[in-house]
Enzyme design. Sequence first.
Site, short mmCIF file in Angstrom:
data_model
loop_
_atom_site.label_atom_id
_atom_site.label_comp_id
_atom_site.label_asym_id
_atom_site.label_seq_id
_atom_site.Cartn_x
_atom_site.Cartn_y
_atom_site.Cartn_z
N LYS A 110 31.11 -27.46 58.64
CA LYS A 110 30.07 -28.45 58.32
C LYS A 110 30.44 -29.27 57.10
O LYS A 110 30.25 -30.48 57.09
CB LYS A 110 28.71 -27.77 58.12
CG LYS A 110 28.09 -27.33 59.44
CD LYS A 110 26.58 -27.40 59.42
CE LYS A 110 26.01 -27.19 60.82
NZ LYS A 110 25.34 -25.90 60.99
N LYS A 190 34.32 -26.09 72.93
CA LYS A 190 33.21 -25.14 73.03
C LYS A 190 31.90 -25.91 73.23
O LYS A 190 31.67 -26.92 72.56
CB LYS A 190 33.12 -24.32 71.73
CG LYS A 190 32.07 -23.24 71.78
CD LYS A 190 31.76 -22.67 70.41
CE LYS A 190 30.75 -23.51 69.66
NZ LYS A 190 30.07 -22.85 68.55
N LYS A 193 25.65 -27.87 70.54
CA LYS A 193 24.74 -28.99 70.26
C LYS A 193 25.41 -29.99 69.34
O LYS A 193 25.26 -31.20 69.49
CB LYS A 193 23.46 -28.47 69.59
CG LYS A 193 22.49 -27.82 70.55
CD LYS A 193 21.54 -26.88 69.82
CE LYS A 193 21.39 -25.58 70.58
NZ LYS A 193 20.85 -24.47 69.79
P1 TYM Z 1 23.03 -20.09 68.05
O1 TYM Z 1 21.58 -20.43 68.09
O2 TYM Z 1 23.99 -21.15 67.64
O3 TYM Z 1 23.50 -19.56 69.44
C1 TYM Z 1 22.83 -18.51 70.11
C2 TYM Z 1 23.84 -17.64 70.85
O4 TYM Z 1 24.56 -18.42 71.81
C3 TYM Z 1 25.95 -18.19 71.65
N1 TYM Z 1 26.69 -19.42 72.03
C4 TYM Z 1 27.74 -19.43 72.87
N2 TYM Z 1 28.36 -18.44 73.53
C5 TYM Z 1 29.41 -18.78 74.33
N3 TYM Z 1 29.84 -20.07 74.48
C6 TYM Z 1 29.25 -21.09 73.82
N4 TYM Z 1 29.67 -22.35 73.99
C7 TYM Z 1 28.14 -20.78 72.97
N5 TYM Z 1 27.33 -21.54 72.17
C8 TYM Z 1 26.45 -20.68 71.61
C9 TYM Z 1 26.13 -17.88 70.17
O5 TYM Z 1 27.33 -17.19 69.93
C10 TYM Z 1 24.89 -17.04 69.89
O6 TYM Z 1 25.11 -15.69 70.24
N6 TYM Z 1 23.60 -17.57 63.78
C11 TYM Z 1 23.11 -17.46 65.15
C12 TYM Z 1 21.64 -17.07 65.23
C13 TYM Z 1 21.30 -15.81 64.51
C14 TYM Z 1 21.68 -14.48 64.89
C15 TYM Z 1 21.13 -13.64 63.90
C16 TYM Z 1 22.40 -13.96 65.95
C17 TYM Z 1 20.58 -15.71 63.36
N7 TYM Z 1 20.46 -14.42 63.01
C18 TYM Z 1 21.30 -12.24 63.97
C19 TYM Z 1 22.59 -12.57 66.02
C20 TYM Z 1 22.04 -11.75 65.04
C21 TYM Z 1 23.27 -18.81 65.81
O7 TYM Z 1 23.31 -19.82 65.17
O8 TYM Z 1 23.25 -18.77 67.16
#
Ligand code: TYM
Length: 324
Positions: A110, A190, A193
């Site tokens: 970022k 990948k 968003k």
């Molecule tokens: P976030 O909201 O970006 O994404 C949610 C979940 O989707 C997975 N993901 C993907 N997996 C495979 N291919 C992709 N292209 C792809 N895009 C997204 C992410 O790996 C994620 O598992 N930091 C986390 C949210 C969070 C969290 C936590 C997760 C906050 N606290 C505690 C686990 C435990 C996040 O931004 O996910």
Amino acid sequence: MRILSGLQPTGRLHIGNYFGMMQPALQLQHEGDAYYFIADYHSLTVIHNAAELRDNVYNLAIDFLACGLDPNKSTFFRQSDVPEHTELAWILSCVTPVPMLENAHSYKDKTARGFTPSTGLFTYPVLMAADILIYDSDIVPVGKDQKQHLEIARDIATKMNLTFGENTLKLPTARIREASAIVPGLDGQKMSKSYGNTISLFEDEKLLKKKIMRIVTDATPVEDPKPTEGSFILQLYRLVANDTEYDELVADFQRGGTGYGDFKKRLLSKLWDFFAEAREQRETILAKPGYVEDVLQHGASKARAVARQTIDRVRDAVGLSSAK
Ligand code: TYM
């Protein structure tokens, strides 16, 4: 076995989220004590509009329920309804070295893209560690992009245990499903968003068609065999088709005589059918006013009871007064 994972309410769910995290998480709800939450505190690092944030949380909750989250099996809640997460995050931040956070990929990406980072963005992994550690989680199903965050959570837990006693916090393990660890987006990067290359789960049919037709392919002529290695069409088809259907598409790629437009139509049709039941469920949930909020409130009170126990234990270990 305690399972935990979260999603940020930063926009509509995409199929990277679904296959990377949700589908494995939905399967795991039958195998242990699952805690799933909407990470709205985390989204404050990017969304500074109250109505937008509330709307995103509501939609994400409906989408997760529509995809099969069973609130009688799993504890489903909104992160900000359990403010103990932020309290634990503060305590953890006091043992977290700054260089550990400076090395976090998401922060580096970022800032490299010209973002002026807020303190919240910088300490994002500490709050995520708190989310996980506060439930004594064993397993955290996530996509590969969260791997480093899980390593940070383990490092912080280890530091806490070395400093305050070996049973202060439990070390969690990431569960990354290799077959969908990194779901590609329309351009082959990948799906994310922030790259504008996503396919939403509940996409309008016309828009879905437009998007699928945009998937990047090479310039192999129609009559020639198409390379299967590295094909984004095949990678996405693998996720929504059964083995026989997948093998048939691979064979058609190798045979030649069919253009990419045709293959994309087959992907479109499978993808549309794959989420048909979830689309129906979504309508059913939308017709029940108050249902979603009830589920989240019920989940929060269950989650909070567990979180309070951990906070009490940690307060005691570090020398703060009891939380009670
Ligand atoms: P976030 O909201 O970006 O994404 C949610 C979940 O989707 C997975 N993901 C993907 N997996 C495979 N291919 C992709 N292209 C792809 N895009 C997204 C992410 O790996 C994620 O598992 N930091 C986390 C949210 C969070 C969290 C936590 C997760 C906050 N606290 C505690 C686990 C435990 C996040 O931004 O996910």
